[in-house]
Design a protein around this motif. Structure first.
Motif, PDB file in Angstrom:
ATOM      1  N   UNK A 243       0.836  -1.202   0.000  1.00  0.00           N
ATOM      2  CA  UNK A 243       0.000   0.000   0.000  1.00  0.00           C
ATOM      3  C   UNK A 243       0.867   1.247   0.000  1.00  0.00           C
ATOM      4  N   UNK A 244       1.844   1.297   0.901  1.00  0.00           N
ATOM      5  CA  UNK A 244       2.718   2.457   1.008  1.00  0.00           C
ATOM      6  C   UNK A 244       3.613   2.591  -0.217  1.00  0.00           C
ATOM      7  N   UNK A 245       4.114   1.480  -0.717  1.00  0.00           N
ATOM      8  CA  UNK A 245       4.993   1.510  -1.877  1.00  0.00           C
ATOM      9  C   UNK A 245       4.295   2.136  -3.080  1.00  0.00           C
ATOM     10  N   UNK A 246       3.003   1.878  -3.196  1.00  0.00           N
ATOM     11  CA  UNK A 246       2.229   2.400  -4.323  1.00  0.00           C
ATOM     12  C   UNK A 246       1.830   3.853  -4.126  1.00  0.00           C
ATOM     13  N   UNK A 247       1.656   4.288  -2.873  1.00  0.00           N
ATOM     14  CA  UNK A 247       1.042   5.590  -2.624  1.00  0.00           C
ATOM     15  C   UNK A 247       1.954   6.638  -1.992  1.00  0.00           C
TER      16      UNK A 247
END
Length: 305
Positions: A243-247
């Motif tokens: 989630x964090x890697x994408x956002x």
């Protein structure tokens, strides 16, 4: 050669669960010197409760006035309108904070963040500042005098520095940085606030063509080039999270910083370079300058044209 001391601080403790997981591991395994807690952030209670249960004593206060990522945002603890943007969260940029924040509201917010740690039984070892929002780097509107006064009241060291290492690509590139540092550090001395000698920075983002190995070699090189005295460097470690890697921009760099602290090559370099790892308790004991000498430097800098 005189001893070279290094503090490795984990910023953004409490930002999110993936950051908490990484920082908890590094603190528990004693891979880093300390971490600083973000009281307004969504992962704060988890991080603070862990510190309380573990009896973690090397935790400071990450004074937080900005909320930069769309994926992870937060409001102030005090709710003053000048501390928020139209979304109801803290300002996304340092410039917006400097332009809109009321100084009285800022100081009440910082006091509330300090008290949030104390409610968990945490006595902070030191204070530093998220995104450098209090330093006046965007518009020149600095809150450093007020923050130093507050740190003197709390009897906490603060993240400033007395000298600029010429090999530091970020800090040494700031126009007039030597005079800025002389004024701020001498004011800290006058107020009796302990600070490090040097602050070592590195780019928050992944630079073009940068890989983990290149990043690691750059950080290892800094260990062999560490100046005499007490230096601090800061990292923002996190575990992998889809989630964090994408956002979140450059989340991978945070994963690299976590990996670096666990890397045997880095640990070997620290020992091989003869560096003494320390923490802010050492700064509190030995990081104060003479008040009289600091006053002379401050007067000299204020009179210079």
């Amino acid at each position: 050669m005189n001893p070279r001391y290094l503090i490795i601080n984990c910023d953004d403790f409490g930002q999110s669960k993936p950051m908490n997981e990484a920082i908890m591991q590094l603190l528990e395994e004693r891979r880093v010197s300390s971490a600083t807690l973000m009281a307004p952030a969504p992962g704060f209670e988890e991080a603070a409760d862990w510190c309380k249960r573990k009896g973690q004593t090397n935790v400071g206060l990450h004074l937080t006035l900005t909320s930069e990522f769309d994926a992870v945002r937060w409001a102030s603890l005090t709710g003053h309108p000048s501390l928020h943007d139209e979304s109801g969260h803290m300002h996304k940029t340092v410039e917006a904070f400097e332009r809109h924040a009321d100084t009285g509201a800022v100081m009440k917010e910082l006091a509330a963040q300090y008290e949030a740690l104390r409610r968990f039984g945490i006595q902070p070892t030191h204070a530093d500042n998220h995104m450098g929002s209090l330093y006046g780097m965007a518009t020149g509107r600095s809150h450093i005098p007020q923050v130093l006064r507050q740190c003197a009241k709390w009897k906490l060291p603060f993240r400033l520095f007395r000298k600029v290492h010429p090999a530091d690509p970020l800090l040494s590139s700031i126009p007039g940085v030597e005079r800025i540092v002389a004024k701020a550090s001498s004011l800290a001395g006058v107020m009796g606030v302990a600070i490090p000698d040097y602050l070592l920075s590195h780019p928050f983002h992944i630079e073009e063509g940068e890989t983990y190995e290149l990043f690691k070699q750059s950080m290892i090189g800094k260990m062999y080039d560490l100046p005499e005295g007490i230096s601090e460097t800061y990292i923002h470690p996190a575990v992998e999270d889809s989630f964090m890697l994408e956002r979140v921009p450059h989340w991978e760099k945070r994963v690299w910083e976590h990996k670096l602290m666990l890397d045997d090559d880095f640990s070997y370099a620290v020992k091989d370079a003869g560096i003494v790892l320390t923490d802010y308790d050492y700064i509190r004991k030995y990081g104060r300058a003479s008040r009289i000498g600091s006053a002379f430097i401050l007067i000299r800098e204020l009179l210079r044209k």
